[in-house]
Every structure is written in structure tokens, then in C-alpha cells.
Design a protein around this motif. Structure first.
Motif, PDB file in Angstrom:
ATOM      1  N   ALA B  14       0.858  -1.184   0.000  1.00 40.54           N
ATOM      2  CA  ALA B  14       0.000   0.000   0.000  1.00 40.54           C
ATOM      3  C   ALA B  14       0.892   1.231   0.000  1.00 40.54           C
ATOM      4  N   PHE B  15       0.666   2.122  -0.964  1.00 31.64           N
ATOM      5  CA  PHE B  15       1.434   3.370  -1.013  1.00 31.64           C
ATOM      6  C   PHE B  15       0.650   4.470  -0.326  1.00 31.64           C
ATOM      7  N   ASP B  16       1.354   5.319   0.421  1.00 29.61           N
ATOM      8  CA  ASP B  16       0.703   6.501   0.989  1.00 29.61           C
ATOM      9  C   ASP B  16       0.672   7.581  -0.077  1.00 29.61           C
ATOM     10  N   SER B  21      -4.427   5.961   1.234  1.00 33.16           N
ATOM     11  CA  SER B  21      -3.625   4.784   0.922  1.00 33.16           C
ATOM     12  C   SER B  21      -4.058   4.171  -0.411  1.00 33.16           C
ATOM     13  N   PHE B  22      -3.046   3.821  -1.237  1.00 30.59           N
ATOM     14  CA  PHE B  22      -3.323   3.194  -2.527  1.00 30.59           C
ATOM     15  C   PHE B  22      -2.761   1.779  -2.503  1.00 30.59           C
ATOM     16  N   VAL B  23      -3.664   0.790  -2.545  1.00 35.53           N
ATOM     17  CA  VAL B  23      -3.222  -0.608  -2.476  1.00 35.53           C
ATOM     18  C   VAL B  23      -2.849  -1.066  -3.875  1.00 35.53           C
ATOM     19  N   ALA B  24      -1.548  -1.231  -4.128  1.00 32.32           N
ATOM     20  CA  ALA B  24      -1.090  -1.637  -5.459  1.00 32.32           C
ATOM     21  C   ALA B  24      -1.100  -3.150  -5.593  1.00 32.32           C
ATOM     22  N   LEU B  25      -0.634  -3.851  -4.576  1.00 25.94           N
ATOM     23  CA  LEU B  25      -0.568  -5.307  -4.616  1.00 25.94           C
ATOM     24  C   LEU B  25      -1.383  -5.869  -3.466  1.00 25.94           C
ATOM     25  N   HIS B  43      -0.605  -5.834 -17.525  1.00 26.47           N
ATOM     26  CA  HIS B  43      -0.768  -4.538 -18.170  1.00 26.47           C
ATOM     27  C   HIS B  43      -0.012  -3.451 -17.432  1.00 26.47           C
ATOM     28  N   SER B  44       0.228  -2.379 -18.141  1.00 32.89           N
ATOM     29  CA  SER B  44       0.992  -1.273 -17.576  1.00 32.89           C
ATOM     30  C   SER B  44       0.336  -0.752 -16.298  1.00 32.89           C
ATOM     31  N   GLY B  45       1.151  -0.546 -15.296  1.00 33.35           N
ATOM     32  CA  GLY B  45       0.654   0.019 -14.046  1.00 33.35           C
ATOM     33  C   GLY B  45       0.030  -0.989 -13.105  1.00 33.35           C
ATOM     34  N   CYS B  46       0.124  -2.305 -13.439  1.00 34.58           N
ATOM     35  CA  CYS B  46      -0.531  -3.287 -12.570  1.00 34.58           C
ATOM     36  C   CYS B  46       0.301  -3.576 -11.329  1.00 34.58           C
ATOM     37  N   GLY B  47       1.587  -3.273 -11.369  1.00 35.82           N
ATOM     38  CA  GLY B  47       2.385  -3.469 -10.155  1.00 35.82           C
ATOM     39  C   GLY B  47       3.563  -4.414 -10.336  1.00 35.82           C
ATOM     40  N   LYS B  48       3.980  -4.624 -11.558  1.00 36.91           N
ATOM     41  CA  LYS B  48       5.110  -5.532 -11.811  1.00 36.91           C
ATOM     42  C   LYS B  48       6.399  -4.981 -11.214  1.00 36.91           C
ATOM     43  N   SER B  49       6.678  -3.711 -11.492  1.00 38.71           N
ATOM     44  CA  SER B  49       7.903  -3.119 -10.943  1.00 38.71           C
ATOM     45  C   SER B  49       7.871  -3.154  -9.420  1.00 38.71           C
ATOM     46  N   THR B  50       6.684  -2.975  -8.856  1.00 33.92           N
ATOM     47  CA  THR B  50       6.574  -2.990  -7.400  1.00 33.92           C
ATOM     48  C   THR B  50       6.979  -4.356  -6.850  1.00 33.92           C
ATOM     49  N   VAL B  51       6.503  -5.434  -7.481  1.00 35.15           N
ATOM     50  CA  VAL B  51       6.898  -6.777  -7.046  1.00 35.15           C
ATOM     51  C   VAL B  51       8.414  -6.919  -7.107  1.00 35.15           C
ATOM     52  N   PHE B  84      17.561  -1.969 -14.263  1.00 38.32           N
ATOM     53  CA  PHE B  84      16.459  -1.025 -14.106  1.00 38.32           C
ATOM     54  C   PHE B  84      15.766  -0.734 -15.431  1.00 38.32           C
ATOM     55  N   GLN B  85      14.498  -0.273 -15.297  1.00 41.60           N
ATOM     56  CA  GLN B  85      13.664  -0.042 -16.476  1.00 41.60           C
ATOM     57  C   GLN B  85      14.327   0.939 -17.441  1.00 41.60           C
ATOM     58  N   ASN B  86      15.036   1.971 -16.898  1.00 41.46           N
ATOM     59  CA  ASN B  86      15.794   2.835 -17.805  1.00 41.46           C
ATOM     60  C   ASN B  86      17.255   2.926 -17.388  1.00 41.46           C
ATOM     61  N   THR B 197       8.240  -8.236 -18.511  1.00 44.66           N
ATOM     62  CA  THR B 197       8.201  -8.005 -19.949  1.00 44.66           C
ATOM     63  C   THR B 197       6.784  -7.658 -20.400  1.00 44.66           C
ATOM     64  N   HIS B 198       6.729  -6.996 -21.542  1.00 45.10           N
ATOM     65  CA  HIS B 198       5.436  -6.768 -22.190  1.00 45.10           C
ATOM     66  C   HIS B 198       5.306  -7.625 -23.430  1.00 45.10           C
ATOM     67  N   ASP B 199       6.383  -8.366 -23.740  1.00 42.19           N
ATOM     68  CA  ASP B 199       6.472  -9.069 -25.006  1.00 42.19           C
ATOM     69  C   ASP B 199       6.147 -10.542 -24.774  1.00 42.19           C
ATOM     70  N   LYS B 286       3.214   0.749 -22.751  1.00 46.32           N
ATOM     71  CA  LYS B 286       4.336   0.996 -21.839  1.00 46.32           C
ATOM     72  C   LYS B 286       4.219   2.395 -21.274  1.00 46.32           C
ATOM     73  N   THR B 287       4.842   2.571 -20.151  1.00 44.93           N
ATOM     74  CA  THR B 287       4.811   3.911 -19.568  1.00 44.93           C
ATOM     75  C   THR B 287       5.898   4.743 -20.185  1.00 44.93           C
TER      76      THR B 287
HETATM   77  N1  LIG Z   1       5.821   5.419  -4.805  1.00 47.29           N
HETATM   78  C1  LIG Z   1       4.558   5.264  -5.202  1.00 47.29           C
HETATM   79  N2  LIG Z   1       3.585   5.984  -4.628  1.00 47.29           N
HETATM   80  C2  LIG Z   1       2.306   5.839  -5.010  1.00 47.29           C
HETATM   81  N3  LIG Z   1       1.887   4.994  -5.950  1.00 47.29           N
HETATM   82  C3  LIG Z   1       2.804   4.235  -6.562  1.00 47.29           C
HETATM   83  C4  LIG Z   1       4.196   4.336  -6.228  1.00 47.29           C
HETATM   84  N4  LIG Z   1       4.879   3.472  -6.996  1.00 47.29           N
HETATM   85  C5  LIG Z   1       3.979   2.858  -7.773  1.00 47.29           C
HETATM   86  N5  LIG Z   1       2.723   3.311  -7.521  1.00 47.29           N
HETATM   87  C6  LIG Z   1       1.499   2.862  -8.159  1.00 47.29           C
HETATM   88  O1  LIG Z   1       1.461   1.454  -8.079  1.00 47.29           O
HETATM   89  C7  LIG Z   1       0.962   0.903  -9.273  1.00 47.29           C
HETATM   90  C8  LIG Z   1       1.945  -0.108  -9.816  1.00 47.29           C
HETATM   91  O2  LIG Z   1       3.110   0.554 -10.263  1.00 47.29           O
HETATM   92  P1  LIG Z   1       4.291  -0.211 -10.979  1.00 47.29           P
HETATM   93  O3  LIG Z   1       5.336   0.761 -11.272  1.00 47.29           O
HETATM   94  O4  LIG Z   1       4.653  -1.399 -10.153  1.00 47.29           O
HETATM   95  O5  LIG Z   1       3.586  -0.693 -12.336  1.00 47.29           O
HETATM   96  P2  LIG Z   1       4.205  -1.563 -13.516  1.00 47.29           P
HETATM   97  O6  LIG Z   1       3.393  -2.780 -13.624  1.00 47.29           O
HETATM   98  O7  LIG Z   1       5.657  -1.717 -13.342  1.00 47.29           O
HETATM   99  O8  LIG Z   1       3.916  -0.630 -14.777  1.00 47.29           O
HETATM  100  P3  LIG Z   1       4.771  -0.491 -16.091  1.00 47.29           P
HETATM  101  O9  LIG Z   1       4.600  -1.736 -16.875  1.00 47.29           O
HETATM  102  O10 LIG Z   1       4.122   0.657 -16.790  1.00 47.29           O
HETATM  103  O11 LIG Z   1       6.170  -0.231 -15.692  1.00 47.29           O
HETATM  104  C9  LIG Z   1       0.711   2.050 -10.226  1.00 47.29           C
HETATM  105  O12 LIG Z   1      -0.665   2.335 -10.227  1.00 47.29           O
HETATM  106  C10 LIG Z   1       1.472   3.194  -9.625  1.00 47.29           C
HETATM  107  O13 LIG Z   1       0.813   4.403  -9.879  1.00 47.29           O
END
Ligand SMILES: Nc1ncnc2c1ncn2[C@@H]1O[C@H](COP(=O)(O)OP(=O)(O)OP(=O)(O)O)[C@@H](O)[C@H]1O
Ligand SMILES: [Mg+2]
Lengths: 331, 287
Positions: B14-16, B21-25, B43-51, B84-86, B197-199, B286-287
Motif C-alpha cells: 500500500a502506497f501513501d 492509501s493506494f493498495v497496489a498489490l 498490463h501497464s501500471g498493474c504493479g510488476k515493478s513494485t513486485v 532497471f527499467q531505464n 516483460t510486455h512481449d 508501456k509507460t
Molecule cells: N511510490 C509510489 N507511490 C504511489 N503509488 C505508486 C508508487 N509506486 C507505484 N505506484 C502505483 O502502483 C501501481 C503499480 O506501479 P508499478 O510501477 O509497479 O507498475 P508496472 O506494472 O511496473 O507498470 P509499467 O509496466 O508501466 O512499468 C501504479 O498504479 C502506480 O501508480
């Protein structure tokens, strides 16, 4: 160029520069003219306007000096310096000869070596000012960069210190000076002082006024390091010092240098004011003494000093730019 | 098999945010074996990078946790190298110095100066970047920088290699070349790999398992597909392989159906293949 010259004059110019255009391409020539010719034109116009306008301004010390008088006085100042040097050299050799004679008669005799007691010349004052400004600027850098790093790394500390920075930053050197003078007189007591008190006063005033841009820029630069790079540092488990040395500092070097250049400019401006007010040796004192002197040449000599101050400030900034290009990675 | 190499249990993130609070995963559970190649797709923004960041230790899960070889992950470390992504190269260091920074940190004691130098060059050669060793990141293309980022991660000899869309910025040819290198490197070193990956083709070709994530917020593991294809794998012969095609369609179906209806993602088996051509196989969102 084409915007400044009409077509016919441009062809005439081309013909006149035929020899040059054979060697250099037109693009190179245009570049060179932009870099050299136009500034020269600007300076010439300025000199012309100055020359015409100066005689119109009458003061109690005669008319305002034009470029010719100032140029003459500059030569005069240089000549005075040479004369003074010659006398100083004579003084030293005479003293050495006398001491040698005394020692020859009695090897145990105590000989005294005194410095030349003559008044400092314009060039001596320039050197004094340069030494003072460098000392003040280096002290400011030594304080501002480490403090800026600490503030940039710690958000809480930054929030606590920020109001103080904002309040002290705009303080004029004239306001600091009496305080610094009193504190230096009270605290720097020594029988055999390494520095003159007046030197310390000007130097500390310069430091107090010039450290803020470096401090602020360092703090901003350190706080703005790319988060990805911070993550790399964390993955590599870099120690605090390695992190600062290899990631934080290099990353913020460009913005720190921008701050340093502003700081040095301020340091130079503040120094002249401080020297005038504190009567401490240097260019500021030279200007003030000439003003008090009130001879018919005073205005020309002050004008020569003004130009020297401006030119030195310009050269200092150029030197910083060269160092920046050597050190900063984004140049 | 009784004790997994890497295990995520009940991970919630959960991100503040200013809006609360925003529950990503929500409740991510994963067990990964030593030497396994796992792809995360979604899909983009689902939370892969967060994992990935939680496994890296760069983010701390709000609930649940992550265990590597019996130790809980609380902080980042070089045994879990990240691409890293970039690229995230230091712009003031040359390509060589960027890899050197990592190699010095990890092998300062284990290697002599000479050994370190040849090790850095070896890794740069793996990604075909030895020719640009003395260039700064600003002087090379994004794809080249990404390759250096991969070399830097490989040079750390990590037991887990975490890659956030490592080939996303590359052209098709370079990408194919790097995928092949990565496959052979991974087979030699047998390190565990988690790759985002997206591919779809890339995921099927490289992975032992594909983890498909549901759309956020509160994303979870939607489907966990094991890819049982012989290694070494050859992209040309696999192209017409029926098993390969089947796997690809499984992944596409998941993503395709998910995109349309967000709720109903029960693993219902519909034998009728979704008619997709390879043109659609690479999701370019992609973002
Ligand atoms: N530090 C943060 N604070 C608040 N929200 C965040 C933070 N980091 C990520 N999020 C949110 O968590 C969700 C998942 O983000 P994440 O970067 O993990 O997505 P992703 O699957 O890697 O996307 P992409 O494929 O576009 O890279 C997104 O909705 C993002 O807005
Ligand atoms: Mg991402």
C-alpha cells in the motif's frame, strides 16, 4: 551578419576579406566575427560615447575623465609601481649590505630585517584584494559544500535550517561588517598575529556574504540525485562515504559549480565594499583613499580602479568556467 | 523442492498518497526454485515493478514478506542485482567505469586488479559493448546503455537477477541477440531470473514459468503458467512448434480477456483459439 549589413556592403566586405575567405569557410568567418568582431564593435562604441559624454560632466574635481585620461593614469599607476619596486629593491640590498657588514665585524650580533616601509601601490592593492577574496571564497566553499551535502541528504535538517538561510542570504555586507570587526578585535588576540585583523575582517565578511549561493545549490543538487541512481547505490550497498563520493557529489557537481560561480562574483563585489568601509588594504581602500585625496587626477585613478575591478571579476568568472569544464561531466 | 529458493508470502503493498492509501498489490504468493527463469507479465501500471522492487529490497512490503534462502529480505544487496527499467547508469562515468563501480564493490577482496579488469571486459563482451568501453552513457544510444546495465548486473554474479523490461528499448535484432545471450548465460550460471516483460514471445521463449498479473489496483497473481519446452531453445524452430504456439495463446488469452472484462478471469478453458497473429503478440503498452 546579414541582418546587420545591407547586400551591397556585404559584397564589399566579402571583397575586402577575399584573402581570408580563401583560407576559412564563410561559416567559420561568421563564427569568428560573432565571437570577436561584435564585442570589439560594442567596446568601441562604448569608448566613443564615454569620450564624448565625459567632458560634459563637471565635478568639483574637474570634468569627468574620458578614456584618454584614464589610460594615461593607468600608465602612471604602473610607473609608480615600478618606481616603488625599485626603491624597495634598493632598500633591501642596502639593508643586506649593512647586515653583512655588522655580521663581519661581530658574528654574534643580532641583525634586524625590516620590510620596506613605503605605501602599497595600486598593483599591491590588487594583489591584496585577490588574496583576500580567494581566502574568503575558499573558506565559504569549505563551509557551504559540506553543509549543503548534509542538508541535501537530510530532509528534516533541511526543513530546520532553511528559514535561517532565507533570512541570512539577503543581508548586505555593510550590515555584517561592524559586527565582524568587533568580534575579530575581541577574539583574535595574539602577540604575533599570523594575519592582519583588517584582513580577517574583510575575509570573514566576504565568506558570510558569499557562501549562500553555494550552500543552496549544493543542497538542491544533492537532494535532486536521480532516484534510480540512488537505488543502484543501495543495491551495491555502497558505504555512506562511497555513496557521497561516487554518486551524490559527481551527480551534483554541475549545479554546485553554478553556485560557486555566483558565490565568487558576490565575494568580489562584497570585498570592495568591505575594504572601503573597513579601511583594510586592497582595491576598496585605494578607491576610498583617492576619493579622500581629491586631487585633479583622483577621478581618473578611481575610474582606472573601477575598470580593473570589473576586468578582474570577469577573469575570475572565466577561470571558474574553465575549472568547471574540466571537472563537470555535463560540459 | 521442499524449501523454495525464493518465496513471497501474502505480499501486500500500500502506497501513501495525498488521496490516502493506494493498495497496489494484494496478497501475492510465489515460490521460485533455484535457477528458475520467471517472467512477470501484465498490463501497464498493474504493479510488476513494485513486485520486483520488493524482491530487490528497495521497497518494503506493507504486509507479508519475501524470503531468499531462508533469510528474510529487508534491504537491497548485490546478490539480487537489478537491471532497471531505464538503464540507471551514472552519466559521469564511462561504460567501463560504470561496470567497475559494481565489480569493485562486490569483488574488491576476491579479485586482483587484473582479474577485475578482464572480468569487466568479459561482461561487456557478453552484451557486445566492449567497443564502447570508454564512452559515457550520454554518447551511446538508449539500447546500448540498457545493454551496459545488463552487463553491470551480470558482472555482480548475482544469485537472483531482477530485470525490469530489460529489452524494451531495443530494436528487434539486438533484442533477439540479447535474448539468446541471456538464455545461454543463464544456463551456464544457473542463476534465478525474474524478468518483467510486455512481449509475449519473449516471455514464452525465455521463461520456465510465466506469472500473469491481474490489473491493479490490488493486483494479484492471475495465472501461473509453466513452460515445458526443451532447452536450449531455438527461436526459429520453435516458431511453428505447436506447444510453443499453445503457450503463446494462453498468455494472449489471459491478457486479451483481461483487457475486456476486468472481473471475470476464472481460468475457464475455451479450446477455440483466439485468432491472433504475431503482429499482435507484443503488447506495446508501456509507460
Ligand atoms: N511510490 C509510489 N507511490 C504511489 N503509488 C505508486 C508508487 N509506486 C507505484 N505506484 C502505483 O502502483 C501501481 C503499480 O506501479 P508499478 O510501477 O509497479 O507498475 P508496472 O506494472 O511496473 O507498470 P509499467 O509496466 O508501466 O512499468 C501504479 O498504479 C502506480 O501508480
Ligand atoms: Mg514498471
Amino acid at each position: 551578419m546579414s541582418t546587420l549589413l545591407n547586400p551591397s556592403s556585404e559584397t564589399r566586405l566579402r571583397g575586402g576579406l577575399k584573402v581570408l575567405t580563401d583560407r576559412f569557410s564563410v561559416a567559420e568567418l561568421a563564427q569568428a566575427s560573432k565571437q570577436l568582431l561584435l564585442p570589439m564593435v560594442g567596446i568601441l562604441i562604448f569608448l566613443g560615447v564615454w569620450h564624448l559624454a565625459a567632458p560634459q560632466v563637471n565635478t568639483s574635481l574637474g570634468t569627468f575623465p574620458g578614456p584618454v585620461q584614464v589610460w594615461e593614469q593607468s600608465g602612471q599607476l604602473w610607473q609608480e609601481h615600478l618606481n616603488q619596486r625599485e626603491r624597495a629593491d634598493k632598500f633591501v640590498t642596502m639593508q643586506e649590505e649593512r647586515n653583512a657588514r655588522i655580521l663581519a665585524e661581530d658574528p654574534n650580533a643580532k641583525v634586524r630585517i625590516r620590510g620596506y616601509p613605503g605605501a602599497p601601490t595600486f598593483l599591491d592593492q590588487v594583489v591584496t584584494s585577490l588574496v583576500t577574496v580567494m581566502a574568503g571564497f575558499l573558506l565559504a566553499t569549505a563551509i557551504a559544500v559540506p553543509l549543503g551535502i548534509v542538508l541535501g541528504l537530510n530532509r528534516h535538517l533541511q526543513a530546520a535550517i532553511n528559514p535561517l538561510i532565507q533570512i541570512f542570504k539577503p543581508v548586505s555586507p555593510l550590515a555584517w561588517l561592524p559586527l565582524v570587526t568587533m568580534v575579530v578585535s575581541a577574539t583574535y588576540v595574539s602577540d604575533d598575529p599570523m594575519f592582519e585583523k583588517s584582513f580577517l575582517t574583510s575575509m570573514i565578511t566576504v565568506t558570510l556574504c558569499s557562501l549562500w549561493p553555494t550552500l543552496i545549490n549544493t543542497g538542491v543538487g544533492v537532494a535532486a540525485v536521480n532516484p534510480d541512481l540512488l537505488n543502484v547505490s543501495r543495491v551495491l550497498q555502497l558505504s555512506f562515504w562511497t555513496h557521497v563520493r561516487k554518486v551524490v557529489l559527481p551527480s551534483s557537481i554541475p549545479i554546485i559549480f553554478t553556485g560557486l560561480r555566483v558565490s565568487l562574483g558576490i565575494a568580489w563585489m562584497v570585498l570592495i565594499a568591505a575594504e572601503m568601509l573597513a579601511q583594510s588594504p586592497g582595491l576598496g581602500k585605494f578607491v576610498w583613499d583617492e576619493f579622500q585625496n581629491g586631487s585633479s587626477q583622483s577621478l581618473s585613478r578611481i575610474m582606472a580602479a573601477v575598470l580593473a575591478i570589473g576586468f578582474i571579476g570577469f577573469v575570475l568568472d572565466r577561470i571558474m568556467l574553465v575549472i568547471q569544464k574540466k571537472i563537470a561531466w555535463n560540459e | 523442492m521442499t524449501k523454495p529458493h525464493l518465496e513471497l508470502t501474502g505480499v501486500e503493498m500500500a502506497f501513501d498518497t495525498p488521496k490516502g492509501s493506494f493498495v497496489a498489490l494484494d496478497n501475492i504468493n510465489l515460490k521460485i526454485k533455484k535457477g528458475e527463469f520467471v517472467s512477470l507479465i501484465g498490463h501497464s501500471g498493474c504493479g510488476k515493478s513494485t513486485v520486483l522492487n520488493i524482491v530487490a529490497g528497495l521497497l518494503q512490503a506493507s504486509k507479508g514478506g519475501c524470503i531468499l534462502d531462508g533469510h528474510e529480505i529487508n534491504a537491497p544487496g548485490p546478490e539480487r542485482a537489478v537491471v532497471f527499467q531505464n538503464h540507471a547508469l551514472m552519466p559521469w562515468l564511462t561504460v567501463y567505469e560504470n561496470v567497475d563501480l559494481a565489480v569493485q564493490q562486490v569483488f574488491r577482496k576476491a579479485m586482483t586488479k587484473q582479474e577485475r579488469r578482464s572480468w569487466i571486459h568479459h561482461n561487456l563482451e557478453l552484451v557486445n559493448m566492449a567497443h564502447a568501453a570508454n564512452k559515457r552513457p550520454g554518447e551511446i544510444s538508449g539500447g546500448m546503455a540498457q545493454r551496459v546495465g545488463i552487463a553491470r548486473a551480470l558482472a555482480m554474479k548475482p544469485s537472483v537477477l531482477l530485470m525490469d523490461e530489460p529489452f524494451g528499448a531495443l530494436d528487434a535484432l539486438t533484442r533477439a541477440h540479447l535474448q539468446d545471450s541471456l538464455m545461454s548465460i543463464q544456463q551456464d550460471l544457473n542463476n534465478t531470473v525474474i524478468m518483467i516483460t510486455h512481449d509475449v514471445d519473449e516471455a514464452v521463449l525465455l521463461s520456465d514459468r510465466i506469472i500473469m498479473m491481474t490489473n491493479g489496483p490490488a493486483a494479484a497473481v492471475g495465472e501461473d503458467l509453466a513452460i515445458n519446452l526443451e532447452r536450449p531453445r531455438n527461436r526459429v524452430t520453435l516458431a511453428d512448434d505447436p506447444t510453443y504456439v499453445h503457450y503463446r495463446q494462453e498468455v494472449l488469452k489471459f491478457l486479451y480477456e483481461k483487457q475486456r472484462k476486468l472481473e471475470n478471469i476464472a481460468p475457464h478453458r475455451n479450446k477455440k483459439a483466439t485468432g491472433t497473429t504475431s503482429k499482435h503478440s507484443a503488447l506495446t503498452a508501456k509507460t
